[in-house]
Write a protein that holds these residues in place. Structure first.
Motif, mmCIF file in Angstrom:
data_model
loop_
_atom_site.group_PDB
_atom_site.id
_atom_site.type_symbol
_atom_site.label_atom_id
_atom_site.label_comp_id
_atom_site.label_asym_id
_atom_site.label_seq_id
_atom_site.Cartn_x
_atom_site.Cartn_y
_atom_site.Cartn_z
ATOM 1 N N VAL A 102 0.848 -1.190 0.000
ATOM 2 C CA VAL A 102 0.000 0.000 0.000
ATOM 3 C C VAL A 102 0.887 1.245 0.000
ATOM 4 N N TYR A 103 0.585 2.186 -0.891
ATOM 5 C CA TYR A 103 1.375 3.411 -0.953
ATOM 6 C C TYR A 103 1.098 4.270 0.280
ATOM 7 N N ILE A 104 2.167 4.747 0.923
ATOM 8 C CA ILE A 104 2.048 5.598 2.107
ATOM 9 C C ILE A 104 2.247 7.046 1.683
ATOM 10 N N PRO A 105 1.204 7.880 1.770
ATOM 11 C CA PRO A 105 1.311 9.273 1.323
ATOM 12 C C PRO A 105 2.399 10.049 2.054
ATOM 13 N N ALA A 106 2.967 11.028 1.353
ATOM 14 C CA ALA A 106 4.022 11.866 1.931
ATOM 15 C C ALA A 106 3.524 12.607 3.165
ATOM 16 N N TYR A 107 2.236 12.950 3.193
ATOM 17 C CA TYR A 107 1.670 13.641 4.357
ATOM 18 C C TYR A 107 1.871 12.802 5.618
#
Length: 266
Positions: free
Chosen positions: A100-105
């Motif tokens: 799962v991609y982890i957002p930069a935020y």
């Protein structure tokens, strides 16, 4: 050296998720503090069903979850749960599911840039209440001479780069608004029986803004070329493709906690 602005000078725009007590980062205030390795490292995001995105993250995010626009400013969001207070991609161990991609935020936390009282400059802050911030750190914020460590310098650079992407995202959204490409969308779900037959009326799951495919098709060739030249067209299609992920997200919600409740994400 990170400057310390006057007390009470920080202005966090709106109510940014995760941050409860951001303080201007300084050697005087945070000497001896740093970031510790903790259990459930992403536990702070487990109760957030949406996470802010920047436009350059659309392609990676589209693989994992729906990308929507919300609010008057059409803030891009990654939808990670259909019920308020539940991120379906973070397990009991406080980790994101593999792949799962982890957002930069999320990756930016516990650091953030905030405006000073004149709003003429941005100051690096740290959330003092973050569970990973404390004494006896694994990664110190400042060295013995009161200078930012390499770790802190890297975090500051990350925040600066993130802020640049925020500005780019604002320009992207302004372009879509100028072309009147947004429309209100809804997602509904009809419960089914084990044999696949419909078990009841469709329920509203979410309401949000999305790019209208009809409006996009109606654009002139010159406008489409403008979107292409500005790099907006691939991001638009990443957004539209991501919306097919609602079915998977709803299935995850049903598997974990039963039928989802409606969520208005506008």
């Amino acid at each position: 050296m990170v400057d310390t602005p006057p007390a009470g000078a920080m202005q966090m725009q709106g109510s940014p998720i995760f941050y409860s007590r951001p303080e201007p980062l300084s050697a005087e205030t945070h000497a001896g503090l740093g970031v510790r390795r903790i259990d459930r490292p992403f536990g702070f995001a487990a109760a957030s069903n949406v996470v802010p995105l920047v436009v350059t993250e659309f392609p990676q995010t589209a693989i994992s979850c729906p990308i929507i626009f919300a609010g008057e400013k059409h803030q891009p969001l990654a939808v990670m749960g259909v019920n308020q207070g539940q991120n379906l991609y973070i397990g009991q161990d406080g980790l994101f599911q593999t792949g799962v991609y982890i957002p930069a935020y999320v990756r930016r936390y516990p650091f953030v840039l905030a405006a000073n009282e004149t709003r003429e400059q941005l100051v690096v802050c740290i959330d003092r209440d973050a569970p990973m911030v404390g004494d006896l750190p694994d990664l110190a914020l400042f060295d013995a001479a009161g200078q930012p460590t390499d770790y802190t310098k890297g975090c500051i650079e990350f925040c600066n780069n993130f802020e640049m992407e925020v500005r780019r995202t604002e320009s992207f959204v302004e372009l879509l608004s100028e072309l009147d490409l947004f429309e209100t969308r809804t997602v509904n779900h009809a419960p089914t029986n084990p044999d696949g037959t419909v078990a009841g009326p469709a329920q509203l799951v979410a309401e949000f803004y999305a790019v209208s495919e009809e409006k996009l098709k109606a654009l002139s060739d010159a406008r489409v070329r403008e979107l292409l030249d500005k790099g907006a067209l691939p991001q638009i299609y990443a957004h539209l493709t991501s919306l097919f992920g609602w079915e998977r997200l709803i299935s995850l919600a049903i598997k974990r906690a039963g039928a989802p409740s409606a969520a208005n994400l506008n």
